[in-house]
Scaffold this motif. Structure first.
Motif, PDB file in Angstrom:
ATOM      1  N   TRP A 177     -17.054  -2.162  -0.394  1.00  0.00           N
ATOM      2  CA  TRP A 177     -17.765  -1.275   0.413  1.00  0.00           C
ATOM      3  C   TRP A 177     -18.959  -0.772  -0.247  1.00  0.00           C
ATOM      4  O   TRP A 177     -20.073  -0.686   0.663  1.00  0.00           O
ATOM      5  CB  TRP A 177     -16.777   0.041   0.700  1.00  0.00           C
ATOM      6  CG  TRP A 177     -17.475   1.128   1.377  1.00  0.00           C
ATOM      7  CD1 TRP A 177     -18.021   2.378   1.062  1.00  0.00           C
ATOM      8  CD2 TRP A 177     -17.460   1.095   2.915  1.00  0.00           C
ATOM      9  NE1 TRP A 177     -18.293   3.086   2.223  1.00  0.00           N
ATOM     10  CE2 TRP A 177     -18.101   2.424   3.297  1.00  0.00           C
ATOM     11  CE3 TRP A 177     -17.072   0.461   4.006  1.00  0.00           C
ATOM     12  CZ2 TRP A 177     -18.254   2.877   4.738  1.00  0.00           C
ATOM     13  CZ3 TRP A 177     -17.068   0.760   5.332  1.00  0.00           C
ATOM     14  CH2 TRP A 177     -17.964   1.812   5.602  1.00  0.00           C
ATOM     15  N   VAL A 178     -19.265  -0.623  -1.497  1.00  0.00           N
ATOM     16  CA  VAL A 178     -20.281  -0.194  -2.021  1.00  0.00           C
ATOM     17  C   VAL A 178     -21.376  -1.185  -2.452  1.00  0.00           C
ATOM     18  O   VAL A 178     -22.586  -1.071  -2.659  1.00  0.00           O
ATOM     19  CB  VAL A 178     -19.980   0.574  -3.407  1.00  0.00           C
ATOM     20  CG1 VAL A 178     -21.148   1.117  -4.336  1.00  0.00           C
ATOM     21  CG2 VAL A 178     -18.726   1.903  -2.993  1.00  0.00           C
ATOM     22  N   SER A 179     -20.762  -2.374  -2.616  1.00  0.00           N
ATOM     23  CA  SER A 179     -21.769  -3.557  -3.188  1.00  0.00           C
ATOM     24  C   SER A 179     -22.938  -3.902  -2.583  1.00  0.00           C
ATOM     25  O   SER A 179     -24.160  -4.112  -3.113  1.00  0.00           O
ATOM     26  CB  SER A 179     -20.703  -4.916  -3.334  1.00  0.00           C
ATOM     27  OG  SER A 179     -20.276  -5.345  -2.150  1.00  0.00           O
ATOM     28  N   SER A 180     -22.933  -3.910  -1.153  1.00  0.00           N
ATOM     29  CA  SER A 180     -23.974  -4.173  -0.372  1.00  0.00           C
ATOM     30  C   SER A 180     -25.406  -3.229  -0.546  1.00  0.00           C
ATOM     31  O   SER A 180     -26.340  -3.499  -0.792  1.00  0.00           O
ATOM     32  CB  SER A 180     -23.651  -4.250   1.014  1.00  0.00           C
ATOM     33  OG  SER A 180     -23.066  -3.128   1.676  1.00  0.00           O
ATOM     34  N   VAL A 181     -24.589  -1.755  -0.663  1.00  0.00           N
ATOM     35  CA  VAL A 181     -25.723  -0.757  -1.014  1.00  0.00           C
ATOM     36  C   VAL A 181     -26.424  -0.918  -2.245  1.00  0.00           C
ATOM     37  O   VAL A 181     -27.459  -0.798  -2.567  1.00  0.00           O
ATOM     38  CB  VAL A 181     -24.938   0.552  -0.991  1.00  0.00           C
ATOM     39  CG1 VAL A 181     -25.797   1.717  -1.169  1.00  0.00           C
ATOM     40  CG2 VAL A 181     -24.578   0.863   0.519  1.00  0.00           C
ATOM     41  N   VAL A 182     -25.651  -0.906  -3.387  1.00  0.00           N
ATOM     42  CA  VAL A 182     -26.243  -1.421  -4.661  1.00  0.00           C
ATOM     43  C   VAL A 182     -26.973  -2.629  -4.625  1.00  0.00           C
ATOM     44  O   VAL A 182     -28.215  -2.371  -5.311  1.00  0.00           O
ATOM     45  CB  VAL A 182     -25.046  -1.670  -5.782  1.00  0.00           C
ATOM     46  CG1 VAL A 182     -25.412  -1.853  -6.981  1.00  0.00           C
ATOM     47  CG2 VAL A 182     -24.135  -0.264  -5.679  1.00  0.00           C
ATOM     48  N   ILE A 183     -26.766  -3.699  -3.981  1.00  0.00           N
ATOM     49  CA  ILE A 183     -27.470  -4.787  -4.129  1.00  0.00           C
ATOM     50  C   ILE A 183     -28.874  -4.535  -3.540  1.00  0.00           C
ATOM     51  O   ILE A 183     -29.896  -4.854  -3.886  1.00  0.00           O
ATOM     52  CB  ILE A 183     -26.693  -5.920  -3.511  1.00  0.00           C
ATOM     53  CG1 ILE A 183     -25.781  -6.443  -4.393  1.00  0.00           C
ATOM     54  CG2 ILE A 183     -27.676  -7.236  -3.366  1.00  0.00           C
ATOM     55  CD1 ILE A 183     -24.623  -7.457  -3.623  1.00  0.00           C
ATOM     56  N   GLU A 184     -29.013  -3.671  -2.422  1.00  0.00           N
ATOM     57  CA  GLU A 184     -30.017  -3.373  -1.864  1.00  0.00           C
ATOM     58  C   GLU A 184     -30.872  -2.323  -2.590  1.00  0.00           C
ATOM     59  O   GLU A 184     -32.005  -2.590  -2.946  1.00  0.00           O
ATOM     60  CB  GLU A 184     -29.853  -2.981  -0.406  1.00  0.00           C
ATOM     61  CG  GLU A 184     -31.121  -2.362   0.286  1.00  0.00           C
ATOM     62  CD  GLU A 184     -30.564  -1.532   1.611  1.00  0.00           C
ATOM     63  OE1 GLU A 184     -31.594  -1.109   2.122  1.00  0.00           O
ATOM     64  OE2 GLU A 184     -29.499  -1.550   1.920  1.00  0.00           O
ATOM     65  N   LYS A 185     -30.371  -1.264  -3.047  1.00  0.00           N
ATOM     66  CA  LYS A 185     -31.030  -0.112  -3.768  1.00  0.00           C
ATOM     67  C   LYS A 185     -31.266  -0.618  -5.167  1.00  0.00           C
ATOM     68  O   LYS A 185     -32.329  -0.167  -5.593  1.00  0.00           O
ATOM     69  CB  LYS A 185     -30.012   0.873  -3.750  1.00  0.00           C
ATOM     70  CG  LYS A 185     -29.743   1.625  -2.394  1.00  0.00           C
ATOM     71  CD  LYS A 185     -31.017   2.136  -1.801  1.00  0.00           C
ATOM     72  CE  LYS A 185     -30.448   2.730  -0.203  1.00  0.00           C
ATOM     73  NZ  LYS A 185     -31.730   3.108   0.482  1.00  0.00           N
ATOM     74  N   THR A 205     -14.953  -7.503  -8.358  1.00  0.00           N
ATOM     75  CA  THR A 205     -15.324  -7.703  -6.933  1.00  0.00           C
ATOM     76  C   THR A 205     -16.742  -7.244  -7.008  1.00  0.00           C
ATOM     77  O   THR A 205     -17.461  -8.163  -6.310  1.00  0.00           O
ATOM     78  CB  THR A 205     -14.522  -6.552  -6.015  1.00  0.00           C
ATOM     79  OG1 THR A 205     -12.932  -6.797  -6.048  1.00  0.00           O
ATOM     80  CG2 THR A 205     -15.164  -6.661  -4.770  1.00  0.00           C
ATOM     81  N   MET A 206     -17.049  -6.311  -7.743  1.00  0.00           N
ATOM     82  CA  MET A 206     -18.596  -5.995  -7.412  1.00  0.00           C
ATOM     83  C   MET A 206     -19.523  -7.152  -8.167  1.00  0.00           C
ATOM     84  O   MET A 206     -20.489  -7.413  -7.858  1.00  0.00           O
ATOM     85  CB  MET A 206     -18.729  -4.395  -8.272  1.00  0.00           C
ATOM     86  CG  MET A 206     -20.154  -3.976  -8.168  1.00  0.00           C
ATOM     87  SD  MET A 206     -21.098  -3.476  -6.846  1.00  0.00           S
ATOM     88  CE  MET A 206     -20.386  -1.968  -6.836  1.00  0.00           C
ATOM     89  N   ALA A 207     -19.042  -7.401  -9.501  1.00  0.00           N
ATOM     90  CA  ALA A 207     -19.744  -8.373 -10.219  1.00  0.00           C
ATOM     91  C   ALA A 207     -19.981  -9.840  -9.520  1.00  0.00           C
ATOM     92  O   ALA A 207     -21.243 -10.252  -9.566  1.00  0.00           O
ATOM     93  CB  ALA A 207     -18.868  -8.963 -11.591  1.00  0.00           C
ATOM     94  N   LYS A 208     -18.938 -10.168  -8.641  1.00  0.00           N
ATOM     95  CA  LYS A 208     -18.947 -11.337  -7.878  1.00  0.00           C
ATOM     96  C   LYS A 208     -20.191 -11.129  -6.898  1.00  0.00           C
ATOM     97  O   LYS A 208     -20.990 -12.208  -6.579  1.00  0.00           O
ATOM     98  CB  LYS A 208     -17.573 -11.663  -7.123  1.00  0.00           C
ATOM     99  CG  LYS A 208     -16.518 -11.909  -8.119  1.00  0.00           C
ATOM    100  CD  LYS A 208     -15.333 -12.270  -7.423  1.00  0.00           C
ATOM    101  CE  LYS A 208     -14.121 -12.529  -8.414  1.00  0.00           C
ATOM    102  NZ  LYS A 208     -12.679 -12.579  -7.850  1.00  0.00           N
TER     103      LYS A 208
END
Length: 356
Positions: A177-185, A205-208
């Protein structure tokens, strides 16, 4: 016009209703769990159009004596906003159901599904802990969870494989849920880094997601040995079993993703941050993804959610949610010089960049 006596009686009845609603709030969450266990959101989703009650009943694994009760389960879940009723034409008078935005987030086997999180939070292991709250206030037990189970949450997860799997699945779904936001920001941070550590990164999951978007990064997932023991490494993702209170692998960027820091007391958080500071290379930075407590009356539901999380952290770990001043105290106590809160992040989480 109400008389003084009628106004007093009206206030009392409103107060009584308020108490009734809070006494029965558990019915909402456990009814929702029942719907997930029966796969009701997925069944309606797979039907592809508004689903008549009779079709829903025939699609469920029900005992024949229980079919008449499904309409009552659906009624309360519709009232709670998890399904929407469609009343058909005169030729088709039967009530039909469709998903709402909320129930779409409860579909199983979807990357952004919150179903495993729901099943974790209403699991008896969590719920039973609350019965210790009043006793805990009067004794020396470190947490209500410890009072109920005789050990810390992390020791319990280490001993109980089924619960540990449930917990890891829930954390992995939240990372999706959070990874796309982190990658963008945090694009600028990752583009300027060659190495990255996800502290308490679970099953990766996040690292992948980050490694896929930034293939130049060498990613390390640090978590307890029993969490990462059987995970398969890739060309740019390595799993390290360890303890963030002892040491953190060196990297340009270090992430403490959601639901790490709020598990711990202030002195423990300072220790984690000091270890992060020692591990940073090439004038890198630490990225924290967590909640910043606010009390905005115009966002009552969000504020209540924050209070729920804070109480849960107290119950399970002795941790807490923090406001910006409390975060700043941790950051500067660990020896960092500055921080920046990345604004415009959706939902209940914020991103904090910390500079050495």
């Amino acid at each position: 016009m109400e008389t003084q006596g009628e106004e007093h009686a009206s206030k009392l009845f409103r107060a009584q209703t308020h108490i009734w609603n809070h006494m029965f709030k558990f019915i909402n969450s456990l009814s929702l769990r029942c719907a997930i266990d029966l796969s009701i959101p997925n069944i309606i989703h797979n039907y592809g159009q508004p689903m008549p009650l009779s079709k829903l009943i025939s699609s469920l694994p029900l005992h024949p004596s229980k079919t008449c009760f499904i309409s009552r389960l659906m009624r309360i879940l519709t009232h709670s906003g998890f399904f929407s009723e469609h009343h058909a034409t005169q030729n088709e008078p039967e009530v039909m159901y469709v998903l709402t935005d909320a129930s779409k987030l409860l579909l199983k086997d979807q990357p952004s599904s919150m179903a495993s999180l729901l099943q974790l939070i209403v699991d008896p292991v969590y719920i039973n802990t609350w019965y210790q709250l009043s006793t805990w206030f009067t004794n020396e037990d470190p947490t209500p969870f410890h009072a109920e189970n005789g050990m810390t949450f992390w020791d319990f997860a280490r001993c109980k494989r089924e619960f540990n799997n449930l917990f890891n699945d829930a954390m992995a779904s939240d990372s999706h849920w959070v990874s796309s936001v982190v990658i963008e920001k945090c694009e600028g941070v990752f583009n300027g880094s060659k190495s990255f550590v996800d502290v308490g990164g679970g099953t990766g999951t996040m690292a992948k997601a980050i490694a896929k978007s930034f293939p130049q990064l060498n990613c390390i997932v640090l978590d307890l040995p029993h969490v990462v023991a059987d995970l398969q490494e890739t060309e740019n993702i390595k799993y390290v079993g360890g303890d963030m209170f002892e040491a953190i692998p060196s990297a340009d960027s270090i992430m403490l993703k959601q639901w790490i820091m709020h598990n711990w007391k202030d002195e423990e958080c300072v220790k984690i941050l000091k270890n992060c500071k020692e591990a940073i290379t090439n004038q890198g930075r630490v990225i924290i993804i967590d909640m910043i407590m606010e009390n905005k009356k115009e966002e009552d539901e969000l504020t209540e959610t924050q209070f729920f999380f804070d109480m849960q952290m107290m119950m399970l770990f002795g941790g807490k949610e923090r406001n910006e001043k409390e975060w700043a105290n941790l950051i500067f106590s660990a020896g960092f010089t500055d921080y920046k809160i990345i604004t415009n992040t959706p939902g209940i989480l914020s991103i904090i960049e910390i500079y050495p």
